[in-house]
Design a protein around this motif. Structure first.
Motif, PDB file in Angstrom:
ATOM      1  N   ASN B 386      60.196  59.548  39.732  1.00 18.66           N
ATOM      2  CA  ASN B 386      58.957  59.790  40.489  1.00 18.66           C
ATOM      3  C   ASN B 386      57.754  59.061  39.911  1.00 18.66           C
ATOM      4  OD1 ASN B 386      60.477  61.791  42.011  1.00 18.66           O
ATOM      5  ND2 ASN B 386      60.224  63.104  40.203  1.00 18.66           N
ATOM      6  N   LEU B 387      58.008  57.936  39.269  1.00 19.57           N
ATOM      7  CA  LEU B 387      56.908  57.126  38.735  1.00 19.57           C
ATOM      8  C   LEU B 387      56.033  56.657  39.899  1.00 19.57           C
ATOM      9  CD1 LEU B 387      55.538  55.496  36.408  1.00 19.57           C
ATOM     10  CD2 LEU B 387      57.145  53.637  36.957  1.00 19.57           C
ATOM     11  N   MET B 388      54.743  56.921  39.769  1.00 21.71           N
ATOM     12  CA  MET B 388      53.798  56.513  40.823  1.00 21.71           C
ATOM     13  C   MET B 388      52.605  55.794  40.199  1.00 21.71           C
ATOM     14  SD  MET B 388      53.809  59.989  43.165  1.00 21.71           S
ATOM     15  CE  MET B 388      54.232  61.098  41.819  1.00 21.71           C
ATOM     16  N   ASP B 389      51.936  55.021  41.033  1.00 16.69           N
ATOM     17  CA  ASP B 389      50.741  54.280  40.634  1.00 16.69           C
ATOM     18  C   ASP B 389      49.920  54.152  41.915  1.00 16.69           C
ATOM     19  OD1 ASP B 389      48.958  52.660  39.215  1.00 16.69           O
ATOM     20  OD2 ASP B 389      50.242  50.883  39.253  1.00 16.69           O
ATOM     21  N   HIS B 390      48.736  53.601  41.804  1.00 16.69           N
ATOM     22  CA  HIS B 390      48.037  53.207  43.020  1.00 16.69           C
ATOM     23  C   HIS B 390      48.243  51.708  43.193  1.00 16.69           C
ATOM     24  CE1 HIS B 390      45.363  56.910  42.473  1.00 16.69           C
ATOM     25  NE2 HIS B 390      46.035  57.094  43.583  1.00 16.69           N
ATOM     26  N   PRO B 391      49.184  51.326  44.047  1.00 19.63           N
ATOM     27  CA  PRO B 391      49.292  49.889  44.331  1.00 19.63           C
ATOM     28  C   PRO B 391      47.904  49.400  44.749  1.00 19.63           C
ATOM     29  CG  PRO B 391      51.111  51.096  45.329  1.00 19.63           C
ATOM     30  CD  PRO B 391      50.140  52.118  44.826  1.00 19.63           C
ATOM     31  N   TYR B 392      47.450  48.365  44.077  1.00 15.17           N
ATOM     32  CA  TYR B 392      46.055  47.945  44.190  1.00 15.17           C
ATOM     33  C   TYR B 392      46.001  46.571  44.845  1.00 15.17           C
ATOM     34  CZ  TYR B 392      41.241  47.098  42.654  1.00 15.17           C
ATOM     35  OH  TYR B 392      39.889  46.854  42.615  1.00 15.17           O
ATOM     36  N   MET B 393      45.363  46.535  46.007  1.00 18.87           N
ATOM     37  CA  MET B 393      45.305  45.292  46.779  1.00 18.87           C
ATOM     38  C   MET B 393      43.848  44.883  46.938  1.00 18.87           C
ATOM     39  SD  MET B 393      46.705  44.718  50.659  1.00 18.87           S
ATOM     40  CE  MET B 393      45.420  45.767  51.380  1.00 18.87           C
ATOM     41  N   MET B 394      43.569  43.633  46.710  1.00 21.06           N
ATOM     42  CA  MET B 394      42.182  43.180  46.824  1.00 21.06           C
ATOM     43  C   MET B 394      41.966  42.355  48.085  1.00 21.06           C
ATOM     44  SD  MET B 394      41.158  42.304  42.901  1.00 21.06           S
ATOM     45  CE  MET B 394      42.723  41.648  42.357  1.00 21.06           C
ATOM     46  N   THR B 395      40.776  42.500  48.636  1.00 27.94           N
ATOM     47  CA  THR B 395      40.354  41.728  49.802  1.00 27.94           C
ATOM     48  C   THR B 395      38.982  41.177  49.446  1.00 27.94           C
ATOM     49  OG1 THR B 395      41.409  43.466  51.101  1.00 27.94           O
ATOM     50  CG2 THR B 395      40.139  41.836  52.308  1.00 27.94           C
ATOM     51  N   TRP B 396      38.797  39.880  49.525  1.00 29.13           N
ATOM     52  CA  TRP B 396      37.535  39.329  49.063  1.00 29.13           C
ATOM     53  C   TRP B 396      36.975  38.292  50.021  1.00 29.13           C
ATOM     54  CZ3 TRP B 396      42.304  38.516  46.907  1.00 29.13           C
ATOM     55  CH2 TRP B 396      42.747  37.201  46.702  1.00 29.13           C
ATOM     56  N   GLY B 397      35.673  38.129  49.966  1.00 26.73           N
ATOM     57  CA  GLY B 397      35.038  37.218  50.908  1.00 26.73           C
ATOM     58  C   GLY B 397      33.643  36.829  50.469  1.00 26.73           C
ATOM     59  N   ALA B 398      32.984  36.009  51.317  1.00 30.01           N
ATOM     60  CA  ALA B 398      31.638  35.528  51.030  1.00 30.01           C
ATOM     61  C   ALA B 398      30.667  36.171  52.017  1.00 30.01           C
ATOM     62  CB  ALA B 398      31.582  34.011  51.144  1.00 30.01           C
ATOM     63  N   ALA B 399      29.709  36.907  51.482  1.00 29.52           N
ATOM     64  CA  ALA B 399      28.696  37.571  52.314  1.00 29.52           C
ATOM     65  C   ALA B 399      27.723  36.521  52.846  1.00 29.52           C
ATOM     66  CB  ALA B 399      27.950  38.616  51.494  1.00 29.52           C
ATOM     67  N   PRO B 400      27.027  36.829  53.926  1.00 31.37           N
ATOM     68  CA  PRO B 400      26.107  35.838  54.492  1.00 31.37           C
ATOM     69  C   PRO B 400      24.805  35.684  53.705  1.00 31.37           C
ATOM     70  CG  PRO B 400      26.095  37.846  55.797  1.00 31.37           C
ATOM     71  CD  PRO B 400      27.160  38.018  54.766  1.00 31.37           C
ATOM     72  N   GLU B 401      24.633  36.439  52.649  1.00 27.63           N
ATOM     73  CA  GLU B 401      23.380  36.378  51.876  1.00 27.63           C
ATOM     74  C   GLU B 401      23.666  36.821  50.445  1.00 27.63           C
ATOM     75  OE1 GLU B 401      21.878  39.512  54.498  1.00 27.63           O
ATOM     76  OE2 GLU B 401      21.333  40.591  52.666  1.00 27.63           O
ATOM     77  N   PRO B 402      22.764  36.558  49.508  1.00 28.83           N
ATOM     78  CA  PRO B 402      22.975  37.002  48.128  1.00 28.83           C
ATOM     79  C   PRO B 402      23.045  38.527  48.054  1.00 28.83           C
ATOM     80  CG  PRO B 402      21.259  35.334  48.205  1.00 28.83           C
ATOM     81  CD  PRO B 402      21.551  35.717  49.634  1.00 28.83           C
ATOM     82  N   VAL B 403      24.030  39.043  47.299  1.00 28.56           N
ATOM     83  CA  VAL B 403      24.188  40.500  47.190  1.00 28.56           C
ATOM     84  C   VAL B 403      24.131  40.990  45.741  1.00 28.56           C
ATOM     85  CG1 VAL B 403      25.444  40.763  49.357  1.00 28.56           C
ATOM     86  CG2 VAL B 403      26.724  40.303  47.262  1.00 28.56           C
ATOM     87  N   GLY B 404      23.861  40.068  44.804  1.00 29.89           N
ATOM     88  CA  GLY B 404      23.616  40.491  43.425  1.00 29.89           C
ATOM     89  C   GLY B 404      24.809  41.014  42.658  1.00 29.89           C
ATOM     90  N   PRO B 405      25.962  40.324  42.713  1.00 35.22           N
ATOM     91  CA  PRO B 405      27.111  40.826  41.957  1.00 35.22           C
ATOM     92  C   PRO B 405      26.972  40.552  40.461  1.00 35.22           C
ATOM     93  CG  PRO B 405      27.672  38.739  42.966  1.00 35.22           C
ATOM     94  CD  PRO B 405      26.269  39.071  43.426  1.00 35.22           C
TER      95      PRO B 405
END
Lengths: 162, 634
Positions: B386-405
């Protein structure tokens, strides 16, 4: 090398670095990393190539910088890879080794390995300033600063203030 | 063969592991007057400020700033590393790293073997579970029910939140306030006890969060039923990092567990420079290291235990628990451990620790390898499964303006809307975490941007500087954390062929994603795409069949990573046939043995497990205290 020659070469190194990075010599000096980068570049490059790399320095900082960089540096089989590694060194504090082909043609150095030069080099990478942030894990901006509007791009901020 | 020397002192309780669980347990037990010994396999990172600083320097100098990068990785005591993860191909297991991966998919999570455990590099997310998460079998016919319900853990959640020092506002954190259409009509009622609140105010939202909040109210269909449609809402995440302590509304204080507490006193760094570090200062490096220890780590609680316990409290670091030994009645008679004087050198002295009760608190993987190596806890055959994890999937993109990351904690908010709902009978629930560090995790930004612009786009000088600003300032990233169901085939075993240089068993892991989780990931990706469309974000997400964590669902390909949330391998339950321990984490098979930590959780749901495992430790601590007293009376 005499101390006097060294100083001229060091100034030339800063001049070329400034033209390549878009940060002026005073800003580069202010990182506190200029001397160790200069030392590193001397360790990696054969003396004649270093001399060739710095030779356009007297002509830089006037109005032909783009022409000089685009003609003499970036497409040059010898100086191009050096310029690209040096830009990345200033921006990230990390030396990107020269391509294998370059080493075969111009000489390999045992110092030409991937490495973050020092803890200071990591923290002083120009990329953090360029992207309007701070080095992760250092120069923290204070509680809640992440909520504030990001800083404007350099040129734009100047326009607004003038 | 020479006899293994016994340690002179016999303790009330011997604990294996100085992490989240071991720390809280030790503090609780010494507070009740019991003597405690902690055996910690790793080195002590927290003894001096200089030691901790040296780990910060190691972080600066690491080329790949992975979660374990600041900390020593001893060849003799390897910790799993995310850099070791490769696709498992054919029938041969992948033995690149510490884990022996049997696949079919690689298990991508890691942890840290050190004093303080994985708390040294956790993000700080401190979510409670939803009431439905305890009743997956009753409500959806999936997985198992817990042997107790949300309400039974509520007071322990409060205790854990005050121990960790969680920053959040209760009024924002009820399922209803989070915009969750709960599967039970009353799930949001009394989610928090009357007058309860978190010890510190919420961590401020990031500028990135505010950008995403522009999509609030947007309808997203999930599942087949129209009534499952949710309306997006960005909500702040409870975090184990210091903000501003809350003033109790009235002079009485805030009710926590069964007592009333005065205003919370934030704790700074451990060691002689303890005054350093109060509020989070935005170092933006929570994973892997908080330079000022504004983020909670278990060393703080361990420090409390030392202070309260004085001579009752003993810790031995560089001591690898090697075997749990039983007497003729099946009770634990001792734990043999390998005490090594020189980190990295495979020389050790074999010793035996003795106590009245023994607790395994080494995490969901190490607890299992130790128990399997010792041939204990066998009767249910659930140990290691019963080993479990949170399979972690990333979705990334470019915002239309500066967002200060690249400013502030790694994540301050999420879309929590999908954490429960009627859709959960067919599709796994998930949480969409909003990243504050651009494409750092997704693509190695900002260094990768420098390389790209210099090497491929041939930029230099001010044009390079300006393009870096333009590109990186627009970087946004959502992370999907999807639930997994307990599956007996997702398991940890041991094999004599695979050992560490110290002779200990390496974990052999079989792991896969079932269609339930895959459906959740696909639904999450669809939601992310719709959010991007709504906000004008250019999608840069790229999943490649060459990725180690590449998988397909209904003809489309995705890539997942591990979340570092290792859960389920020694679950609690109602009977010795279905679980490794009872609901107090006491082994069914061995009367004086207890297993605590995230391995005790029967399901993982959508909350990062630290807060829940910590709350469960309070439950175990009360039972252990009672058992020690009972034993003393005999």
């Amino acid at each position: 090398m005499t101390t006097h020659d060294d100083t001229i070469a060091y100034d030339a190194f800063l001049t070329v670095s400034a033209a390549l990075t878009g940060y002026n010599a005073a800003e580069l000096q202010a990182t506190g990393c200029a001397a160790e980068y200069w030392h590193h570049v001397q360790q990696v490059l054969p003396e004649d190539i270093l001399k060739k790399f710095l030779s356009p320095a007297p002509r830089l900082g006037k109005k032909d910088d783009d022409k000089i960089i685009r003609e003499s540096y970036l497409p040059d089989r010898c100086l191009g890879p050096v310029a690209r590694s040096l830009i990345q060194l200033w921006y990230t504090g990390q030396w990107v080794p020269l391509p294998q082909e370059w080493r075969e043609n111009y000489g390999a150095s045992r110092f030409d390995v991937v490495k973050i030069i020092s803890t200071r080099a990591y923290k002083e990478g120009l990329v953090w300033d360029a992207i309007g942030a701070h080095p992760q894990g250092a120069k923290q901006q204070g509680f809640g600063a992440w909520s504030l509007e990001p800083p404007k791009q350099r040129g734009q901020a100047d326009d607004r203030n003038s | 063969m020479t006899a293994i020397p016994d340690d002179e002192r016999c303790y009330d309780v011997v604990i294996v592991g100085a992490g989240f669980a071991g720390g809280i347990l030790a503090k609780e037990l010494v507070s009740e007057g019991h003597s405690v010994l902690i055996l910690e396999a790793g080195e002590d990172h927290g003894k001096t400020w200089e030691t901790y600083r040296s780990y910060l320097d190691q972080y600066y100098l690491s080329l790949a700033k992975t979660p374990n990068s600041p900390y020593p990785n001893l060849p003799t005591l390897p910790s799993p590393s995310v850099l070791d993860i490769t696709a498992v191909r054919g029938t041969e297991p992948d033995t690149n790293g510490y884990f022996v991966q049997r696949g079919p998919l690689p298990f991508g999570s890691n942890y840290l073997m050190a004093y303080g455990g994985t708390s040294l590099h956790w993000l700080g997310t401190s979510l409670r579970m939803m009431p439905a998460d305890f009743e997956m079998q009753s409500r959806f016919g999936l997985g198992v029910d817990w042997p107790f319900k949300y309400d039974d853990l509520k007071k322990d959640y409060e205790r854990a939140e005050w121990e960790i020092g969680v920053s959040a506002d209760a009024v924002e954190q009820t399922p209803k306030a989070l915009g969750i259409k709960t599967s039970g009509p009353k799930d949001s009622n009394d989610y928090f006890a009357k007058d309860y609140d978190y010890p510190m105010h919420s961590i401020p939202s990031s500028y990135v969060d505010e950008f995403f909040a522009r999509a609030d109210g947007m309808a997203i269909e999930v599942g087949e039923d129209a009534s499952d449609t949710v309306h997006l809402k960005v909500s702040r995440t409870p975090q184990g990092r210091n903000s501003t302590p809350r003033s109790p509304k009235n002079g009485q204080g805030i009710p926590v567990g069964d007592e009333v507490r005065k205003q919370f006193q934030p704790r700074g760094a451990t060691g002689p420079f303890a005054y350093m570090g109060q509020r989070c200062e935005g170092n933006s490096s929570c994973i892997p290291i908080c330079p000022i220890q504004a983020k909670y780590n278990a060393m703080k609680t361990l420090e409390d235990a030392n202070h309260i316990g004085k001579s009752l409290m003993e810790t031995i670091t560089q001591a690898i628990a090697s075997k749990v030994e039983l007497d003729e009645n099946g009770r634990v008679s001792g734990i043999t451990y390998k005490k090594y004087p020189f980190p990295g050198v495979p020389q050790y002295e074999l010793r035996r620790a003795r106590g009245k009760h023994y607790v395994l608190a080494g995490g969901a993987v190490e607890n299992v390898t130790l128990a399997l190596a010792s041939g204990i806890c066998k009767s249910s055959d659930e140990l290691g499964r019963n080993l479990m994890d949170h399979p972690y999937m990333m979705t990334w993109g470019a915002a239309p303006e500066p967002v200060g990351p690249f400013r502030g904690p790694g994540s301050t908010s999420s879309y929590a809307n999908f954490r429960d709902g009627g859709f959960r009978d067919k599709t796994a629930a998930f949480r969409l975490e909003i990243g504050n560090w651009g494409w750092n995790f997704a693509a190695g930004s900002p260094n990768s941007d420098v390389a790209r612009l210099v090497e491929q786009e041939n930029l230099y000088g001010s044009a390079l500087r300006d393009k870096l600003y333009h590109d990186v300032q627009r970087q946004v990233r959502l992370g999907t954390l999807v639930e997994q169901l307990p599956r007996s085939t997702n398991r940890i075993t041991i094999d004599p062929a695979y050992r560490t240089p110290m002779g200990e068993y390496r974990p052999v892991i079989s792991y896969d994603l079932d269609d339930y989780s895959r459906a959740g990931l696909a639904a999450a990706y669809e939601a992310c795409v719709r959010i991007f469309q709504r906000l004008g974000i250019k999608n840069h997400t790229a999943y490649s069949p060459s990725d180690a964590g590449y998988f397909t669902y209904e003809g489309k390909g995705y890539t997942f990573f591990g979340a570092g949330h290792l859960v389920g391998t020694h679950r609690i339950g109602t009977h010795k046939s279905n679980s490794v321990t009872n609901d107090q984490m006491r082994s069914w098979d061995h009367d004086n043995l207890w297993l605590v930590g995230a391995g005790s959780m029967p399901t993982i749901a959508t909350s990062n497990p630290t807060l829940t495992l910590s709350a469960m430790v309070y439950r175990a601590a009360r039972a252990i205290t009672a058992a020690v007293r009972e034993g003393g009376a005999k």
